[in-house]
Design an enzyme around this catalytic site. Structure first.
Site, PDB file in Angstrom:
ATOM      1  N   GLU A  93     -37.513  42.616 -42.214  1.00 40.10           N
ATOM      2  CA  GLU A  93     -37.010  42.396 -41.064  1.00 40.10           C
ATOM      3  C   GLU A  93     -37.397  41.402 -40.032  1.00 40.10           C
ATOM      4  O   GLU A  93     -38.728  41.301 -39.902  1.00 40.10           O
ATOM      5  CB  GLU A  93     -36.923  43.689 -40.203  1.00 40.10           C
ATOM      6  CG  GLU A  93     -36.638  44.041 -39.126  1.00 40.10           C
ATOM      7  CD  GLU A  93     -36.854  45.100 -38.068  1.00 40.10           C
ATOM      8  OE1 GLU A  93     -37.399  46.348 -38.673  1.00 40.10           O
ATOM      9  OE2 GLU A  93     -36.771  45.223 -37.022  1.00 40.10           O
ATOM     10  N   GLU A 118     -42.928  38.882 -37.629  1.00 38.89           N
ATOM     11  CA  GLU A 118     -42.897  38.824 -36.320  1.00 38.89           C
ATOM     12  C   GLU A 118     -44.109  37.717 -35.672  1.00 38.89           C
ATOM     13  O   GLU A 118     -45.035  37.714 -36.579  1.00 38.89           O
ATOM     14  CB  GLU A 118     -43.326  40.126 -35.557  1.00 38.89           C
ATOM     15  CG  GLU A 118     -43.528  40.131 -34.179  1.00 38.89           C
ATOM     16  CD  GLU A 118     -42.075  39.672 -33.136  1.00 38.89           C
ATOM     17  OE1 GLU A 118     -40.918  40.020 -33.319  1.00 38.89           O
ATOM     18  OE2 GLU A 118     -42.449  38.466 -32.418  1.00 38.89           O
ATOM     19  N   ASP A 145     -43.684  32.502 -38.609  1.00 40.74           N
ATOM     20  CA  ASP A 145     -42.277  32.189 -38.374  1.00 40.74           C
ATOM     21  C   ASP A 145     -41.496  32.705 -39.891  1.00 40.74           C
ATOM     22  O   ASP A 145     -41.901  32.316 -41.008  1.00 40.74           O
ATOM     23  CB  ASP A 145     -42.364  30.565 -38.283  1.00 40.74           C
ATOM     24  CG  ASP A 145     -40.727  30.342 -38.152  1.00 40.74           C
ATOM     25  OD1 ASP A 145     -39.775  31.133 -38.302  1.00 40.74           O
ATOM     26  OD2 ASP A 145     -40.587  29.157 -37.664  1.00 40.74           O
ATOM     27  N   ASP A 168     -33.269  36.379 -30.476  1.00 40.29           N
ATOM     28  CA  ASP A 168     -33.432  35.825 -29.027  1.00 40.29           C
ATOM     29  C   ASP A 168     -32.162  34.929 -29.088  1.00 40.29           C
ATOM     30  O   ASP A 168     -31.864  34.085 -29.869  1.00 40.29           O
ATOM     31  CB  ASP A 168     -34.702  34.931 -28.902  1.00 40.29           C
ATOM     32  CG  ASP A 168     -35.852  35.883 -29.011  1.00 40.29           C
ATOM     33  OD1 ASP A 168     -35.973  36.768 -28.081  1.00 40.29           O
ATOM     34  OD2 ASP A 168     -36.827  35.421 -29.769  1.00 40.29           O
ATOM     35  N   LYS A 172     -28.663  29.469 -22.954  1.00 46.66           N
ATOM     36  CA  LYS A 172     -28.483  27.838 -22.291  1.00 46.66           C
ATOM     37  C   LYS A 172     -28.009  26.826 -23.422  1.00 46.66           C
ATOM     38  O   LYS A 172     -28.715  27.007 -24.529  1.00 46.66           O
ATOM     39  CB  LYS A 172     -29.612  27.272 -21.857  1.00 46.66           C
ATOM     40  CG  LYS A 172     -30.187  28.030 -20.466  1.00 46.66           C
ATOM     41  CD  LYS A 172     -31.460  27.278 -19.630  1.00 46.66           C
ATOM     42  CE  LYS A 172     -31.821  28.058 -18.446  1.00 46.66           C
ATOM     43  NZ  LYS A 172     -33.367  27.818 -18.007  1.00 46.66           N
ATOM     44  N   ASP A 204     -26.674  41.803 -28.559  1.00 47.51           N
ATOM     45  CA  ASP A 204     -26.087  42.169 -27.449  1.00 47.51           C
ATOM     46  C   ASP A 204     -25.308  41.178 -26.650  1.00 47.51           C
ATOM     47  O   ASP A 204     -24.910  41.393 -25.622  1.00 47.51           O
ATOM     48  CB  ASP A 204     -26.984  43.158 -26.594  1.00 47.51           C
ATOM     49  CG  ASP A 204     -28.301  42.419 -26.236  1.00 47.51           C
ATOM     50  OD1 ASP A 204     -28.545  41.202 -26.954  1.00 47.51           O
ATOM     51  OD2 ASP A 204     -28.565  42.449 -25.007  1.00 47.51           O
ATOM     52  N   THR A 249     -33.000  50.977 -30.213  1.00 44.23           N
ATOM     53  CA  THR A 249     -34.569  50.585 -29.737  1.00 44.23           C
ATOM     54  C   THR A 249     -34.664  50.434 -28.373  1.00 44.23           C
ATOM     55  O   THR A 249     -33.588  50.582 -27.706  1.00 44.23           O
ATOM     56  CB  THR A 249     -35.007  49.167 -30.235  1.00 44.23           C
ATOM     57  OG1 THR A 249     -33.991  48.384 -29.856  1.00 44.23           O
ATOM     58  CG2 THR A 249     -34.971  49.416 -31.676  1.00 44.23           C
TER      59      THR A 249
HETATM   60  C1  LIG Z   1     -35.361  39.900 -28.600  1.00 44.47           C
HETATM   61  S1  LIG Z   1     -36.731  40.628 -29.600  1.00 44.47           S
HETATM   62  C2  LIG Z   1     -36.001  41.806 -30.634  1.00 44.47           C
HETATM   63  C3  LIG Z   1     -37.008  42.582 -31.150  1.00 44.47           C
HETATM   64  C4  LIG Z   1     -36.604  43.816 -32.130  1.00 44.47           C
HETATM   65  N1  LIG Z   1     -35.881  43.202 -33.345  1.00 44.47           N
HETATM   66  C5  LIG Z   1     -35.791  44.703 -31.285  1.00 44.47           C
HETATM   67  O1  LIG Z   1     -34.692  44.983 -31.423  1.00 44.47           O
HETATM   68  O2  LIG Z   1     -36.290  45.322 -30.265  1.00 44.47           O
HETATM   69  C6  LIG Z   1     -36.631  39.102 -30.802  1.00 44.47           C
HETATM   70  C7  LIG Z   1     -37.948  38.914 -31.551  1.00 44.47           C
HETATM   71  O3  LIG Z   1     -37.783  38.247 -32.531  1.00 44.47           O
HETATM   72  C8  LIG Z   1     -39.181  37.550 -32.764  1.00 44.47           C
HETATM   73  N2  LIG Z   1     -38.810  36.068 -33.309  1.00 44.47           N
HETATM   74  C9  LIG Z   1     -38.178  35.165 -32.947  1.00 44.47           C
HETATM   75  N3  LIG Z   1     -38.119  34.287 -33.985  1.00 44.47           N
HETATM   76  C10 LIG Z   1     -38.932  34.415 -34.657  1.00 44.47           C
HETATM   77  C11 LIG Z   1     -39.058  33.904 -35.943  1.00 44.47           C
HETATM   78  N4  LIG Z   1     -38.604  32.815 -36.428  1.00 44.47           N
HETATM   79  N5  LIG Z   1     -39.981  34.737 -36.916  1.00 44.47           N
HETATM   80  C12 LIG Z   1     -40.418  35.764 -36.527  1.00 44.47           C
HETATM   81  N6  LIG Z   1     -40.094  36.468 -35.454  1.00 44.47           N
HETATM   82  C13 LIG Z   1     -39.175  35.708 -34.335  1.00 44.47           C
HETATM   83  C14 LIG Z   1     -39.620  37.184 -31.194  1.00 44.47           C
HETATM   84  O4  LIG Z   1     -41.108  37.122 -31.180  1.00 44.47           O
HETATM   85  C15 LIG Z   1     -39.155  38.238 -30.427  1.00 44.47           C
HETATM   86  O5  LIG Z   1     -40.152  39.773 -30.626  1.00 44.47           O
END
Ligand SMILES: C[S@@+](CC[C@H](N)C(=O)[O-])C[C@H]1O[C@@H](n2cnc3c(N)ncnc32)[C@H](O)[C@@H]1O
Length: 271
Positions: A93, A118, A145, A168, A172, A204, A249
């Protein structure tokens, strides 16, 4: 605004050593992304540098349990069966946040080995607490990453599932290049899936949803398994190697309250 160096340094704080030459991506397929993610050539990342302190209880839990179930992202191939202490289908995930979905899905699918990836430590710390509390045995965690994980730690054709819930959106236009789900990353995911393996994405964000739909449709190794991707979910739900259901969530509840539609994409890798 952060530049690439700031963002990459956030998860690679102190190690100035250049990485060993890439062993898993070079030559494994013509369409994997180039090696731009090394410390020498920082790439644009899909995450922002975010610092956050752990609460005292989170810190205690982290100190007790992280060494057993967590690792930093590294440049070496991962032996998942040994890490989990059993062979089982492997699901990752990407961006598991605080891990609500990760924990619930792991409990609902005890036959799977699940790795949450994460960059944000306080999110991982909440999940570590939940794993301890509920004694969940089939989750391991990687901090760093997820693109590095896919490139360097995961062998081609070895994943049964990849989940990306609410990546994310980088709304923009000038930030669109930061979006995780680009053609190269989706090709990399498809390469790492085994035939019949599943990529499950939810967002979303309407504009990102359009982008994801287009990128997925262009990926020749993937076929649609649900209505959003041009398939018929009823035909695949029972036979797919991972569940199509997803717990709601906190993050998603907020999106519901804001009136945003949730788009769900499920693809399978061609057999
Ligand atoms: C908008 S949050 C969604 C979190 C979770 N999946 C949820 O549905 O509640 C996106 C998450 O992805 C993580 N993230 C973004 N790019 C990532 C990457 N390349 N590797 C690991 N984590 C990443 C961010 O730190 C953030 O916690």
């Amino acid at each position: 605004m952060l530049d690439n160096r700031d963002v990459n340094d956030a998860v690679r704080p102190a190690d100035p050593t250049p990485p060993a030459s890439s062993s898993t991506t070079d030559g494994t397929g013509p369409r994997t992304r180039p090696r731009t993610g090394s410390r020498l050539y920082p790439r644009v990342t899909s995450f922002r540098s975010r610092r956050g302190a752990l609460t005292p209880n989170q810190q205690k839990s982290w100190d007790r349990t992280w060494p057993l179930i967590g690792r930093e992202v590294a440049d070496e191939p991962l032996d998942a069966d040994t890490w989990f202490g059993r062979p089982a289908p492997l699901v990752i995930e990407i961006g598991c946040g605080t891990g609500t979905a990760t924990a619930e899905m792991a409990q609902a699918e005890p036959h799977l080995n699940l790795i949450g990836i994460e960059v944000y430590q306080p999110g991982l710390a909440q999940l570590v607490q939940r794993i301890e509390r509920d004694e969940i045995g089939n989750i391991r965690l990687l901090r760093g990453d997820a693109v590095d994980v896919l490139e360097n730690m995961i062998a081609p054709g070895s994943l049964t599932g990849v989940r990306v819930f609410f990546p994310d959106p980088w709304p923009k236009a000038r930030h669109h290049k930061r979006r995780l789900l680009q053609p190269a990353t989706v090709a990399l995911i498809a390469d790492r899936l085994r035939p019949g393996g599943v990529l499950h994405v939810a967002t979303d964000h309407a504009d990102y949803a359009e982008h994801i739909a287009a990128v997925g449709a262009e990926e020749p190794l993937l076929v649609g398994l649900n209505e959003t991707t041009g398939g018929v979910s009823a035909q695949h739900r029972e036979s797919a190697p991972i569940g199509f259901e997803r717990p709601v969530t906190k993050f998603e509840s907020k999106a519901h309250r804001a009136g945003s539609a949730i788009n769900e994409f499920i693809w399978g890798k061609i057999e």
